[in-house]
Design an enzyme around this catalytic site. Sequence first.
Site, PDB file in Angstrom:
ATOM      1  N   ARG A  50     -71.180   1.093   1.568  1.00 36.29           N
ATOM      2  CA  ARG A  50     -71.051  -0.176   0.856  1.00 36.29           C
ATOM      3  C   ARG A  50     -70.309   0.046  -0.456  1.00 36.29           C
ATOM      4  O   ARG A  50     -70.928   0.209  -1.513  1.00 36.29           O
ATOM      5  CB  ARG A  50     -72.440  -0.771   0.587  1.00 36.29           C
ATOM      6  CG  ARG A  50     -73.231  -1.070   1.854  1.00 36.29           C
ATOM      7  CD  ARG A  50     -74.626  -1.564   1.511  1.00 36.29           C
ATOM      8  NE  ARG A  50     -75.393  -1.897   2.707  1.00 36.29           N
ATOM      9  CZ  ARG A  50     -76.645  -2.328   2.699  1.00 36.29           C
ATOM     10  NH1 ARG A  50     -77.272  -2.480   1.527  1.00 36.29           N
ATOM     11  NH2 ARG A  50     -77.287  -2.605   3.823  1.00 36.29           N
ATOM     12  N   ASP A  52     -68.430  -0.698  -3.856  1.00 33.04           N
ATOM     13  CA  ASP A  52     -68.653  -1.753  -4.841  1.00 33.04           C
ATOM     14  C   ASP A  52     -67.364  -2.493  -5.181  1.00 33.04           C
ATOM     15  O   ASP A  52     -66.271  -2.103  -4.764  1.00 33.04           O
ATOM     16  CB  ASP A  52     -69.249  -1.148  -6.112  1.00 33.04           C
ATOM     17  CG  ASP A  52     -70.659  -0.623  -5.890  1.00 33.04           C
ATOM     18  OD1 ASP A  52     -71.480  -1.362  -5.337  1.00 33.04           O
ATOM     19  OD2 ASP A  52     -70.920   0.538  -6.262  1.00 33.04           O
ATOM     20  N   ARG A 198     -69.164   7.840  -9.461  1.00 36.54           N
ATOM     21  CA  ARG A 198     -68.592   7.361 -10.714  1.00 36.54           C
ATOM     22  C   ARG A 198     -69.365   7.880 -11.927  1.00 36.54           C
ATOM     23  O   ARG A 198     -68.785   8.171 -12.976  1.00 36.54           O
ATOM     24  CB  ARG A 198     -68.538   5.841 -10.713  1.00 36.54           C
ATOM     25  CG  ARG A 198     -67.515   5.293  -9.712  1.00 36.54           C
ATOM     26  CD  ARG A 198     -67.744   3.809  -9.418  1.00 36.54           C
ATOM     27  NE  ARG A 198     -67.740   3.017 -10.632  1.00 36.54           N
ATOM     28  CZ  ARG A 198     -68.211   1.769 -10.688  1.00 36.54           C
ATOM     29  NH1 ARG A 198     -68.731   1.191  -9.609  1.00 36.54           N
ATOM     30  NH2 ARG A 198     -68.168   1.102 -11.812  1.00 36.54           N
TER      31      ARG A 198
END
Length: 245
Positions: A50, A52, A198
């Site tokens: 998934r 972002d 990240r």
Amino acid sequence: MRTIKLVVQYDGSDFVGWQRQGKGVSVQGLIEEALATIDGAPVTLHGAGRTDAGVHAIGQVASARVTSPIEDWQLVRALNAHLPKAIRVTELTTVPDDFHARFSATAKTYEYRIWNGRTVPPFIRQYAWHVIEPLDLALMQQAALAIPGERDFAAFRSARSTNHTTVREITSAVWRKEDDHTLVFEIGGKGFLRYMVRSLVGTLVEIGRGQRTVDDMARLLAAPDRSRAGRTAPARGLFLMKVEY
């Protein structure tokens, strides 16, 4: 009914992410709409990961059950004709019915791209984090050596994470320099927490700037605390490169 496997590329700049949501345009939602138009009935698409809002994909994988008798190569053409140019289905194959894009996956590889220089070219700005200050790549790579293994990555998760466990197994974490300005962080593993890549990059960049020591990475992994880790790097530099089965 048959099960199909899709390999999808997309520029995530203008989407709310892969996953269908209550508001905004998602990659999953657009492909489901295209499949439903072709199949003549609603279709549920399952993605391997998934991504972002703002995150891109070179090798996202998805699966769905369809009734259309159209041959695989024709279905690719039909789907791309119904999709915006920011999304392309690059491969489509009929697979055994027990295949599931998410649950059958054994590993994923992500890349994070940084443009390290004073001025970022306009055609790169949507696909890399622009860091002006010089970065010490050797220090960043040295710190990254602490990442591979089965570890608790709670210090690098989203504050809104709902995962039951924050332990993940990472198989590789390597920095490379592509040219005078482009730095690429490649990381592979069996699974990732939301914002994990990240957040790791954000901390590694602080090490590269001299704001942290190399040993900070190992300390965060040994005593995970999100408040002590670095900032979350911008979504635009992250790419889902491939999924393995």
